[in-house]
Design a protein around this motif. Structure first.
Motif: not given
Length: 79
Positions: A7, A25, A27-28, A45, A47-49
């Motif tokens: 993350t 994970d 994310s970000g 995951n 998300t927002d990569v």
């Protein structure tokens, strides 16, 4: 790297070719300009990569809901 928590990782320009990041994970994370060619991101995951200008040639991406797994497109950060 199965299931790792990366993350908000800073991987700008990283060479991650053929790395298995299944179920990781990310994310970000900032993976802008990274070489992810041939990497396995299935079930990751994302998300927002940030994948701006990342090499996604031959990347295995997470399966979209109700769809088939996809593979990276042009290799210039677009699909």
């Amino acid at each position: 790297m199965l299931g790792f928590n990366l993350t908000r990782a800073k991987g700008k320009g990283a060479i991650l070719a053929r790395v298995k990041l299944s179920r990781a994970d990310l994310s970000g994370a900032d993976l802008s300009g990274a070489d992810l060619s041939g990497a396995d991101l299935s079930d990751a995951n994302l998300t927002d990569v940030n994948l701006t200008e990342a090499n996604l040639t031959g990347v295995t991406l997470p399966e979209p809901p109700g769809g088939q797994p996809s593979t990276g497109g042009t290799g210039n950060g677009t699909r």
